[in-house]
Structures are given as structure tokens and as C-alpha cells.
Design a protein around this motif. Sequence first.
Motif, PDB file in Angstrom:
ATOM      1  N   GLN A  21       0.801  -1.098  -0.121  1.00 51.19           N
ATOM      2  CA  GLN A  21      -0.018  -0.011  -0.058  1.00 51.19           C
ATOM      3  C   GLN A  21       0.811   1.372  -0.081  1.00 51.19           C
ATOM      4  O   GLN A  21       0.660   1.993  -1.013  1.00 51.19           O
ATOM      5  N   ALA A  22       1.610   1.377   1.050  1.00 49.33           N
ATOM      6  CA  ALA A  22       2.301   2.689   0.980  1.00 49.33           C
ATOM      7  C   ALA A  22       3.653   2.770   0.467  1.00 49.33           C
ATOM      8  O   ALA A  22       4.561   2.380   1.040  1.00 49.33           O
ATOM      9  N   CYS A  40      -0.199  11.910   0.911  1.00 47.82           N
ATOM     10  CA  CYS A  40      -1.034  11.361  -0.084  1.00 47.82           C
ATOM     11  C   CYS A  40      -0.666  10.072  -0.281  1.00 47.82           C
ATOM     12  O   CYS A  40      -1.801   9.264  -1.012  1.00 47.82           O
ATOM     13  N   PHE A  41       0.414   9.570  -0.351  1.00 44.68           N
ATOM     14  CA  PHE A  41       0.772   8.219  -0.989  1.00 44.68           C
ATOM     15  C   PHE A  41       0.495   7.227  -0.117  1.00 44.68           C
ATOM     16  O   PHE A  41       0.173   6.001  -0.347  1.00 44.68           O
ATOM     17  N   ALA A  42      -0.423   7.360   1.228  1.00 41.10           N
ATOM     18  CA  ALA A  42      -0.988   6.358   1.847  1.00 41.10           C
ATOM     19  C   ALA A  42      -2.213   6.071   1.149  1.00 41.10           C
ATOM     20  O   ALA A  42      -2.584   4.814   1.628  1.00 41.10           O
ATOM     21  N   CYS A  43      -2.957   6.817   0.477  1.00 43.79           N
ATOM     22  CA  CYS A  43      -4.074   6.523  -0.098  1.00 43.79           C
ATOM     23  C   CYS A  43      -4.234   6.569  -1.666  1.00 43.79           C
ATOM     24  O   CYS A  43      -5.101   6.191  -2.241  1.00 43.79           O
ATOM     25  N   ARG A  49      -6.019   1.902  -7.886  1.00 46.67           N
ATOM     26  CA  ARG A  49      -6.789   2.183  -6.622  1.00 46.67           C
ATOM     27  C   ARG A  49      -6.338   1.794  -5.448  1.00 46.67           C
ATOM     28  O   ARG A  49      -5.892   0.673  -5.514  1.00 46.67           O
ATOM     29  N   LEU A  50      -6.101   2.694  -4.485  1.00 46.69           N
ATOM     30  CA  LEU A  50      -5.788   2.313  -3.196  1.00 46.69           C
ATOM     31  C   LEU A  50      -6.882   2.668  -2.127  1.00 46.69           C
ATOM     32  O   LEU A  50      -8.031   1.995  -2.448  1.00 46.69           O
ATOM     33  N   VAL A  51      -6.903   3.496  -1.169  1.00 48.66           N
ATOM     34  CA  VAL A  51      -8.002   3.977  -0.449  1.00 48.66           C
ATOM     35  C   VAL A  51      -8.581   4.881  -1.729  1.00 48.66           C
ATOM     36  O   VAL A  51      -9.885   4.944  -1.621  1.00 48.66           O
ATOM     37  N   GLY A  52      -7.842   5.739  -2.010  1.00 49.08           N
ATOM     38  CA  GLY A  52      -8.576   6.666  -3.074  1.00 49.08           C
ATOM     39  C   GLY A  52      -8.309   6.343  -4.660  1.00 49.08           C
ATOM     40  O   GLY A  52      -7.648   5.145  -4.921  1.00 49.08           O
ATOM     41  N   PRO A  53      -8.699   7.085  -5.629  1.00 54.86           N
ATOM     42  CA  PRO A  53      -8.491   6.449  -6.918  1.00 54.86           C
ATOM     43  C   PRO A  53      -6.999   6.736  -7.479  1.00 54.86           C
ATOM     44  O   PRO A  53      -6.473   7.712  -6.955  1.00 54.86           O
ATOM     45  N   TRP A  80     -16.618  10.458  -6.850  1.00 55.42           N
ATOM     46  CA  TRP A  80     -16.163   9.053  -6.639  1.00 55.42           C
ATOM     47  C   TRP A  80     -16.874   8.038  -6.120  1.00 55.42           C
ATOM     48  O   TRP A  80     -16.627   7.840  -4.801  1.00 55.42           O
ATOM     49  N   PRO A  81     -18.181   7.652  -6.581  1.00 56.13           N
ATOM     50  CA  PRO A  81     -19.064   6.671  -5.893  1.00 56.13           C
ATOM     51  C   PRO A  81     -18.243   5.575  -5.731  1.00 56.13           C
ATOM     52  O   PRO A  81     -17.402   4.913  -6.433  1.00 56.13           O
ATOM     53  N   GLY A  82     -18.475   4.904  -4.542  1.00 60.79           N
ATOM     54  CA  GLY A  82     -18.010   3.815  -4.196  1.00 60.79           C
ATOM     55  C   GLY A  82     -16.488   3.826  -3.498  1.00 60.79           C
ATOM     56  O   GLY A  82     -16.017   2.897  -2.892  1.00 60.79           O
ATOM     57  N   TYR A  83     -16.084   4.875  -3.247  1.00 65.25           N
ATOM     58  CA  TYR A  83     -14.989   5.245  -2.311  1.00 65.25           C
ATOM     59  C   TYR A  83     -15.431   6.061  -1.043  1.00 65.25           C
ATOM     60  O   TYR A  83     -16.314   6.694  -1.049  1.00 65.25           O
TER      61      TYR A  83
END
Length: 107
Positions: A21-22, A40-43, A49-53, A80-83
Motif C-alpha cells: 500500500q504505502a 497522499c501516498f498512503a491513499c 486504486r488504493l483507498v482513493g482513486p 467518486w461513488p464507491g470510495y
Amino acid sequence: MKKISKLIFSAVIALVAFGNQAKAEDFPADIKPLMQKYTCFACHKVDARLVGPAYKDVAKKKYSVDKIVGLMAKPQPSNWPGYPPMAPMTVPKDDAVKIAKWINSLK
Ligand code: HEC
């Protein structure tokens, strides 16, 4: 004994998953420090796709640089539906513009 090895196995999987992830290394050298500084890189990753698009998917929206800068400070989860909703990020204008221009340079 079996239970313990199962536990260790899960811990290893969790570590590997976290490592995937990170990963700030995925970002170009001039952007990486910003991704780290503002977390930002965390998501976000460049192309997945990670936590965010993925930033590549953000680039497809063809926002203006100003619009992206605005969305960092005031995210619009309905885009961003679904996030899950992104938390508002405090990024000084200079750095925000740099990040936004880079996102728009992605193909
Ligand atoms: C805690 C996780 C998290 C962090 C940290 C995070 N984001 Fe996001 N980001 C998301 C999620 C989830 C979305 C999609 C939902 C949304 O827009 O609210 C998103 C969406 C976006 C979008 C698209 C906005 C839109 O409306 O199309 C941009 C651009 C973006 N993030 C940039 C950044 C930048 C730059 C940073 C660092 C300053 C950052 N994000 C930090 C989770 C995060």
C-alpha cells in the motif's frame, strides 16, 4: 502450535499487504517528497486504486489545475461513488499546484 503459526502467517500477510500500500517509490523523484510530506501516498497510487482513486484515473477527469487544487482542500466525494470520502488536505498553494500539474501530466 498450529494456532501460533497461523498467527505468524497472518502477521506476514498483513505486513506484505501494508508494504504494497504505502509505496512512495512509485512516484517520480520531484513528486515523491510531496506525496510523503502530505501523506497522499498512503491513499493514492499512480496507476491503481488504493483507498482513493489512481492519479491516472483522476487525470482522465480532465480537471483544470485550479480545480484539482480546490479539490485537495475541499474534496467532493460525490465525484467518486464507491470510495470513502477523502479528508480535506492542507497543502500550500505552490505545492498543490505542483501536484495538480503532475496529475494532469499522467496518461
Ligand atoms: C486518507 C486517504 C487519503 C489521503 C491521505 C489523500 N486522499 Fe485523495 N482521495 C481519497 C479518496 C478516498 C478519494 C475519492 C473520494 C473523494 O474524492 O472524496 C480521493 C480523491 C482525490 C482526488 C480526486 C478529487 C475529485 O473530486 O475528483 C484528488 C485530486 C486527490 N484525492 C488528491 C490527493 C492529494 C494531492 C493528496 C495529498 C495532499 C491526497 N489526495 C490525500 C483518499 C485520500
